[in-house]
Design an enzyme around this catalytic site. Structure first.
Site, PDB file in Angstrom:
ATOM      1  N   ASP A  81      -3.237 -17.932   1.979  1.00  0.00           N
ATOM      2  CA  ASP A  81      -4.385 -18.691   0.654  1.00  0.00           C
ATOM      3  C   ASP A  81      -4.402 -20.027   1.465  1.00  0.00           C
ATOM      4  O   ASP A  81      -5.831 -19.837   2.631  1.00  0.00           O
ATOM      5  CB  ASP A  81      -3.720 -18.942  -0.383  1.00  0.00           C
ATOM      6  N   TYR A 124       0.907  -0.980   0.144  1.00  0.00           N
ATOM      7  CA  TYR A 124       0.134   0.087   0.113  1.00  0.00           C
ATOM      8  C   TYR A 124       1.266   0.767  -0.215  1.00  0.00           C
ATOM      9  O   TYR A 124       0.553   2.466  -0.434  1.00  0.00           O
ATOM     10  CB  TYR A 124      -0.835  -0.176   1.114  1.00  0.00           C
ATOM     11  N   ASP A 133     -11.388  -8.881   6.506  1.00  0.00           N
ATOM     12  CA  ASP A 133     -12.558  -8.805   6.622  1.00  0.00           C
ATOM     13  C   ASP A 133     -13.488 -10.164   6.417  1.00  0.00           C
ATOM     14  O   ASP A 133     -14.657 -10.660   6.906  1.00  0.00           O
ATOM     15  CB  ASP A 133     -12.935  -8.451   5.206  1.00  0.00           C
ATOM     16  N   LYS A 172       3.726 -15.528   2.331  1.00  0.00           N
ATOM     17  CA  LYS A 172       3.313 -16.173   1.044  1.00  0.00           C
ATOM     18  C   LYS A 172       5.156 -16.165   0.603  1.00  0.00           C
ATOM     19  O   LYS A 172       5.264 -15.622  -0.218  1.00  0.00           O
ATOM     20  CB  LYS A 172       2.435 -15.352  -0.439  1.00  0.00           C
ATOM     21  N   ASP A 185      -5.433  -7.250   5.297  1.00  0.00           N
ATOM     22  CA  ASP A 185      -6.803  -5.848   5.289  1.00  0.00           C
ATOM     23  C   ASP A 185      -7.602  -7.528   4.494  1.00  0.00           C
ATOM     24  O   ASP A 185      -8.807  -7.158   4.624  1.00  0.00           O
ATOM     25  CB  ASP A 185      -6.264  -6.185   3.477  1.00  0.00           C
TER      26      ASP A 185
END
Length: 370
Positions: free
Chosen positions: A226, A142, A254, A193, A250
């Site tokens: 993942d 970001y 959620d 990852k 992020d």
């Protein structure tokens, strides 16, 4: 009675509606002698753009830097879909995070017993759920440079975002996660990852070394982001504290939020470094939900996440853990009585408004602080 300076940034959409209920809770706590709050209100997001041509003014940024804590509502909406990228509503929140150096985002995912059937998952999967996701907030993709769109000619363009992490950024967010775990169930799951990203390789190395050096008493496990997303919807109660980077945090937070039945239920805290002398830290508290422009102005938004954000503020910024517990207990009691806003209606026969939910929570809180 200690006085604390709070800056209220309601923002856009349902932000002002839910912030109004928080103001009333703060007033009640003041009247009960718990603490006194001096509040100022500023503009952020689309409302700030309309007034100042930018997502947050220099004056309001100054108020944020001077406050003991900031309470933030929500920003954005279709009205500002075509404003320049640098002054889009979300830029206000990003600037607050960056300038206040709010590197640690705490997002709890808690399933209140009365709402176990509101989740899309089976009751036995989520009943009693209590996860804390610790998201690194000021680094990663970001904020990494270069970040740009390049015209390659011949009608082709290239979008570039850069994922960057330094050792100190990973270590300091790791410390937050391990310290929180020691006060909970003593388990940390670190997620990245590393199989496809060099930043993930470094993340895993730093967290592993930090654990071995300073936190060997805490259980540590590593999961690819993942795979962790899959495990969150398979058996979320296996997790205690999850620590991850800005991008994965992020998304995963959620996912975890929706396990509880509604984004309207969950608060969050964004914290800076503690001052070496006073222990005070910059902090911003906000609900996980967005501005929900489709229901803005209808008086039906759920204020629980915003009120829960005040509880987190009391706990992490002001050391008022008992008062925070009572706010959370008041929320649980209201839900146990069957009172519901539209987003958590479930099988309830009727729903109540934003204002009615706020009033019900204050009535329960009044009993607890009396």
């Amino acid at each position: 009675m200690t006085t604390y300076k709070l800056l209220l940034l309601p923002g856009d959409g349902i932000g002002p509606e839910v912030m109004n209920e928080v103001q009333k809770v703060a007033d009640l706590l003041g009247q009960a002698g718990v603490a006194k709050f001096e509040t100022e209100t500023g503009l952020v997001g689309g409302s700030a753009y309309d007034a100042h041509g930018k997502a947050i003014s220099e004056a309001d940024m100054g108020l944020a830097m001077a406050a003991d804590a900031v309470l933030f509502g929500a920003v954005g909406g279709p009205k500002w879909a075509d404003v320049p990228y640098d002054v889009r509503p979300e830029a206000g929140l990003l600037r607050l995070r960056k300038d206040m150096q709010l590197f640690a985002n705490l997002r709890p995912a808690i399933c209140y017993p009365a709402l176990a059937d509101a989740s899309s998952l089976k009751r036995e999967v989520i009943e009693g759920l209590d996860i804390m996701i610790v998201r690194e907030l000021t680094g990663g993709v970001y904020f990494g440079e270069p970040k740009e769109i390049i015209d390659l000619g011949n009608g082709q363009k290239r979008g570039i975002d850069t994922q960057i992490y330094d050792t100190y950024e990973i270590e300091r967010i790791g410390r937050v996660a391990f310290e929180l775990a020691r006060k909970r169930n003593n388990k940390v799951t670190s997620s990245e990852k590393h199989n496809v990203m060099k930043s993930g390789v470094l993340w895993r190395e730093v967290i592993t070394a930090l654990h071995k050096r300073d936190y060997a008493d805490v259980t540590l496990e590593h999961q690819l982001a993942d795979a962790l997303g899959m495990q969150l919807v398979r058996w979320p109660k296996q997790f205690d504290v999850i620590v991850t980077d800005n991008l994965f945090g992020d998304m995963l937070s959620d996912v975890a939020a929706m396990l509880t039945g509604s984004l309207g239920m969950l608060p969050s805290a964004s914290l800076g470094e503690a001052d070496a002398k006073t222990g005070a830290r910059k902090a911003l508290y906000e609900p996980v939900h967005g501005s929900a422009p489709d229901i803005a102005g209808k008086g039906i938004a759920n204020p629980i996440a915003m009120i829960g954000s005040l509880a987190m503020c009391l706990r992490y910024s002001f050391g008022l853990g008992d008062a925070a517990d009572k706010i959370e207990k008041a929320i649980a009691n209201v839900l146990a009585h069957g009172l519901r806003t539209a987003d958590i209606r479930g099988d309830a026969r009727s729903i109540i408004s934003t204002e009615q939910m706020g009033e019900a929570i204050r009535e329960e809180l009044q009993k607890l602080v009396a």
